[in-house]
Design a protein around this motif. Sequence first.
Motif, mmCIF file in Angstrom:
data_model
loop_
_atom_site.group_PDB
_atom_site.id
_atom_site.type_symbol
_atom_site.label_atom_id
_atom_site.label_comp_id
_atom_site.label_asym_id
_atom_site.label_seq_id
_atom_site.Cartn_x
_atom_site.Cartn_y
_atom_site.Cartn_z
ATOM 1 N N PRO A 54 0.845 -1.172 -0.007
ATOM 2 C CA PRO A 54 -0.019 0.094 -0.057
ATOM 3 C C PRO A 54 0.893 1.261 -0.007
ATOM 4 O O PRO A 54 0.382 2.328 -0.372
ATOM 5 C CB PRO A 54 -0.804 -0.054 1.249
ATOM 6 C CG PRO A 54 -0.025 -0.939 2.164
ATOM 7 C CD PRO A 54 0.673 -1.885 0.999
ATOM 8 N N LEU A 55 2.047 0.984 0.352
ATOM 9 C CA LEU A 55 2.943 2.452 0.444
ATOM 10 C C LEU A 55 3.597 2.641 -0.928
ATOM 11 O O LEU A 55 4.269 3.601 -1.301
ATOM 12 C CB LEU A 55 3.901 2.175 1.359
ATOM 13 C CG LEU A 55 3.472 2.021 2.638
ATOM 14 C CD1 LEU A 55 4.840 1.725 3.697
ATOM 15 C CD2 LEU A 55 2.684 3.180 3.195
ATOM 16 N N THR A 78 -4.234 3.646 -4.157
ATOM 17 C CA THR A 78 -4.651 2.174 -4.551
ATOM 18 C C THR A 78 -6.316 2.139 -4.328
ATOM 19 O O THR A 78 -6.568 2.508 -3.388
ATOM 20 C CB THR A 78 -3.855 1.274 -3.537
ATOM 21 O OG1 THR A 78 -2.468 1.308 -3.743
ATOM 22 C CG2 THR A 78 -4.230 0.052 -3.939
ATOM 23 N N ALA A 79 -6.634 1.625 -5.459
ATOM 24 C CA ALA A 79 -8.206 1.593 -5.669
ATOM 25 C C ALA A 79 -8.343 0.002 -5.517
ATOM 26 O O ALA A 79 -7.912 -1.083 -6.119
ATOM 27 C CB ALA A 79 -8.751 1.844 -7.051
ATOM 28 N N ILE A 102 -8.297 3.120 -1.071
ATOM 29 C CA ILE A 102 -9.738 3.556 -1.088
ATOM 30 C C ILE A 102 -10.579 2.360 -1.669
ATOM 31 O O ILE A 102 -10.183 2.109 -2.789
ATOM 32 C CB ILE A 102 -9.864 4.637 -1.697
ATOM 33 C CG1 ILE A 102 -11.566 5.204 -1.486
ATOM 34 C CG2 ILE A 102 -9.576 4.978 -3.190
ATOM 35 C CD1 ILE A 102 -11.764 6.769 -1.680
ATOM 36 N N GLY A 103 -11.801 2.154 -1.034
ATOM 37 C CA GLY A 103 -12.688 1.042 -1.950
ATOM 38 C C GLY A 103 -13.286 1.959 -3.169
ATOM 39 O O GLY A 103 -13.636 2.940 -2.634
ATOM 40 N N ALA A 150 -8.279 10.040 -10.863
ATOM 41 C CA ALA A 150 -6.788 9.448 -10.187
ATOM 42 C C ALA A 150 -5.793 9.282 -11.300
ATOM 43 O O ALA A 150 -4.611 9.427 -11.034
ATOM 44 C CB ALA A 150 -7.061 8.166 -9.540
ATOM 45 N N GLY A 151 -6.281 9.282 -12.422
ATOM 46 C CA GLY A 151 -5.321 9.075 -13.697
ATOM 47 C C GLY A 151 -4.397 8.158 -13.541
ATOM 48 O O GLY A 151 -4.523 7.005 -12.887
ATOM 49 N N GLU A 152 -3.183 8.307 -13.741
ATOM 50 C CA GLU A 152 -1.948 7.556 -13.727
ATOM 51 C C GLU A 152 -1.350 7.403 -12.418
ATOM 52 O O GLU A 152 -0.459 6.450 -12.011
ATOM 53 C CB GLU A 152 -0.805 8.212 -14.683
ATOM 54 C CG GLU A 152 -1.108 8.099 -16.120
ATOM 55 C CD GLU A 152 -0.025 8.621 -17.055
ATOM 56 O OE1 GLU A 152 1.043 9.013 -16.436
ATOM 57 O OE2 GLU A 152 -0.299 8.823 -18.075
ATOM 58 N N LEU A 153 -2.048 8.078 -11.274
ATOM 59 C CA LEU A 153 -1.545 7.874 -10.040
ATOM 60 C C LEU A 153 -2.035 6.689 -9.399
ATOM 61 O O LEU A 153 -1.537 6.414 -8.227
ATOM 62 C CB LEU A 153 -1.632 9.144 -9.074
ATOM 63 C CG LEU A 153 -1.361 10.309 -9.726
ATOM 64 C CD1 LEU A 153 -1.742 11.390 -8.900
ATOM 65 C CD2 LEU A 153 0.322 10.437 -9.441
ATOM 66 N N SER A 154 -2.994 6.095 -9.997
ATOM 67 C CA SER A 154 -3.475 4.997 -9.327
ATOM 68 C C SER A 154 -3.267 3.671 -9.660
ATOM 69 O O SER A 154 -2.815 3.222 -10.797
ATOM 70 C CB SER A 154 -5.241 5.154 -9.732
ATOM 71 O OG SER A 154 -5.950 3.749 -9.106
#
Length: 179
Positions: free
Chosen positions: A21-22, A27-28, A153-154, A167-171
């Motif tokens: 998660p780090l 993280t979806a 996040i769910g 979120a785009g490319e960050l997710s």
Amino acid sequence: MTLTIETSAMRQQPEFVDFDPLARPLTALVYDENFAIGGVLRAIAENARDAGLRLGGVIEKAGPPPAPGRKCDMLLEDLAGGEIIKISESRGAHARGCRLDLDGLTRACALVLSRLENCDLILLNKFGKTEAEGGGFRCIMSDALALEIPVVIGVPRRNLAAWREFAGELSFERDFAGA
């Protein structure tokens, strides 16, 4: 830091989910309507605490069973302080439509934001309709990103397109399809 989460309570066969998660800013945890994502978020919280991480955010908290013919209250637990926040309106037995109490959601967001700088990881219950429309937990995610604090996040599948636009490319997406 990789977390291993067993999701056997939600499936007939145990499934072990490994992810860090780090490793990503966002993280979806993408899930279908019938999947109990709260159990996964609780497992992540437990593993992260065991690893010494300071948690922030809010995740669903089970409340008392509702009276016959009534819907249960929607409750969120603040992971940093343990406070319980009610985010549903009691609108009567025949009411239809969304029961979300926006004042309760705003209080939950303010509480998380007030403790954000003391967190290593943020867990959030859901990217729901309010977030898909531009509100809700978006303020927490944007502030966490500015502080370089990862967020998990769910994301219900019905809101996945809005999530991807936000979120785009960050997710990074972890899919719980068919679970």
